[in-house]
Motif scaffolding. Structure first.
Motif, short mmCIF file in Angstrom:
data_model
loop_
_atom_site.label_atom_id
_atom_site.label_comp_id
_atom_site.label_asym_id
_atom_site.label_seq_id
_atom_site.Cartn_x
_atom_site.Cartn_y
_atom_site.Cartn_z
N GLU A 1 -1.74 -0.72 5.90
CA GLU A 1 -2.95 -1.57 6.44
C GLU A 1 -2.71 -2.28 7.78
O GLU A 1 -3.67 -2.22 8.59
N MET B 1 -2.73 0.30 10.54
CA MET B 1 -4.14 1.01 10.71
C MET B 1 -4.97 -0.11 11.25
O MET B 1 -5.79 0.17 12.44
N LYS B 2 -4.72 -1.29 11.03
CA LYS B 2 -5.75 -2.52 11.62
C LYS B 2 -5.30 -2.54 12.97
O LYS B 2 -6.12 -2.80 13.86
N PRO C 1 -8.64 0.37 14.52
CA PRO C 1 -9.47 -0.52 13.74
C PRO C 1 -10.64 -0.01 13.31
O PRO C 1 -11.11 -0.42 12.32
N TYR D 1 -10.11 2.07 10.16
CA TYR D 1 -9.66 0.66 8.97
C TYR D 1 -11.10 0.33 8.47
O TYR D 1 -11.09 -0.02 7.35
N ASP D 2 -12.10 0.05 9.51
CA ASP D 2 -13.40 -0.60 9.14
C ASP D 2 -14.10 0.42 8.16
O ASP D 2 -14.51 -0.07 6.86
N LEU E 1 -8.52 1.42 1.11
CA LEU E 1 -7.43 1.55 1.65
C LEU E 1 -6.37 0.77 0.94
O LEU E 1 -5.33 1.07 0.43
#
Lengths: 234, 190
Positions: free
Chosen positions: A87, A90-91, A95, A98-99, A105
């Motif tokens: 997490e 990926m953030k 991003p 991620y969204d 996730l």
């Protein structure tokens, strides 16, 4: 266990022969939820592969340390740790992805493929085999997600990897990127695979590889015995 | 009050947890073969989801205080697993009839992503405790509704003439697609 099998078998079995989605029917939630775009499918698949390989390695290393009675909670905590790691990664680096993956996730934690492989394979085999098994299963999962995502994206929005495809993009069949389309696409793909492989279709969702299978079987056995008792009374 | 009702309807029907958010698919496909099982599973999910919200809410406040909300996935799954285990023991000991009805489904619910999903959704939307509870009950009821409806559909499916390649899972999934399609009709009500 199974030390006679060649190492390459552990890697390749997950991709086609024991594909987690199309053959053993595990991990259905992310398969249906995130595959509106081929890109999301690949992202979700690779994130799961990462968690699967890491958790398989750690669990295989710790298999003699973890007491049998608390093994499932221990596995879940190890898996959840790696999920938190991916997490963060990926953030930070992707991003956008991620969204679009959103809550799914975090829900890799309860993906039954990962817990299933930990229980069935990593807790009984050595580190190298477990890592290869995790990699193979993860790649099989990624392949399945990519296939689902590609079909839904091409038919549902007339694009592939964000590039418009001629006439298709003018009037896409929106239903395919909606929830109903997910169920439909997966059903059709499994039917096509059944036809090509000419295998006898599985009667129902299989319990194999699911960590709860033992409990499940026990309970159905109990129920069966209850039923016979009731029948005897009548 | 109006907002609460909106959350309840939104969680149970419009954004149905199974048919439009794809959580808990395994349980949905696995236990919808018989009406009796589907009701038991659905009620067990409502029970666990409600109490899981009650226990994860204070945990999140605690994590927020020590600035460690990134640990929520680990903390939540542990708390939920612990709660399910304790609940199973307590029910077995004190309310045997309830155990007989719901007991067998409880262990399966720990790894049901709908429960963890509802807990995470609650904190992501920053609901108050009351709103979280309403959302969880709504989600659980929506799960039960989908399960019971689908058990009815599958009953018909059993006796129908299906092409050989579609028998079993493919036919079930296509039927689920049609049920999901009917729930799309609710979109945009709230």
């Amino acid at each position: 266990m199974n030390d006679k099998r060649p190492l390459s078998y552990e890697l390749t079995k997950g991709i086609i022969k024991e594909n987690p989605v199309f053959v053993t029917l595990l991990g259905m939630c992310p398969t249906l939820a995130v595959t509106t775009l081929a890109k999301n499918g690949i992202g979700m698949g690779l994130a799961t592969t990462f968690v699967l390989v890491c958790s398989n390695i750690v669990i295989s290393l710790l298999k003699r340390v973890i007491p049998d009675s608390v093994r499932l909670p221990s596995f879940i905590v190890i898996i959840a740790g790696f999920v938190t790691l991916i997490e963060f990664l990926m953030k930070g680096y992707l991003p956008e992805l991620y969204d679009s993956l959103g809550i799914f996730l975090s829900l890799i934690t309860v993906n039954c493929i990962i817990l299933g492989r930990a229980e069935v394979f990593a807790s009984k085999n050595n580190v190298l085999r477990s890592a290869l098994d995790g990699l193979g299963m993860g790649l099989g999962f990624t392949l399945a997600l990519f296939l689902m995502g590609a079909v839904r994206e091409i038919i549902g929005s007339g694009c592939f990897w964000g590039i418009k495809i001629g006439d298709l993009s003018a009037k896409p069949m929106l239903i395919f990127i909606m929830p109903a389309g997910g169920f439909f696409t997966l059903g059709i793909i499994i039917a096509v695979i059944n036809k090509i492989a000419n295998r006898k279709p599985p009667a129902e969702i299989s319990c194999e590889g699911c960590p709860s299978a033992a409990l499940c079987k026990k309970s159905t056995a109990e129920k069966a015995s209850c039923n016979t008792e009731e029948a005897a009374k009548i | 009050m109006k907002e609460m009702i909106m959350i309840l309807i939104g969680a149970s029907i419009i954004n149905n947890v199974v048919l439009s958010q794809f959580m808990g698919i395994c349980a949905f496909l696995g236990t919808s073969k018989q009406l009796k099982n589907s009701v038991g599973m659905g009620l067990a999910v409502v029970f666990v989801m409600t109490f899981a919200t009650l226990v994860t809410y204070p945990v999140y406040i605690l994590l927020d205080k020590i600035d460690a909300t990134y640990l929520k996935t680990v903390a939540f799954i542990l708390v939920i697993a612990l709660f399910v285990q304790l609940a199973e023991m307590a029910i077995k000991r004190f309310i045997p009839p309830l155990y007989k009805a719901l007991g067998v489904y409880l262990p399966l619910i720990t790894t049901n992503c709908a429960v963890l999903g509802a807990a995470i959704t609650n904190v992501d939307r920053q609901y108050t405790l009351a709103k979280s509870l309403v959302n969880s009950v709504g989600t659980g009821l929506g799960f039960t509704l989908a399960l019971v409806l689908f058990a009815g559909v599958r009953y018909r499916l059993e006796s129908s003439d299906i092409p050989e390649t579609f028998k079993g899972v493919p036919a079930t999934l296509v039927a689920a697609a049609i049920v999901s399609l009917s729930f799309m009709g609710f979109a945009g009500i709230v």
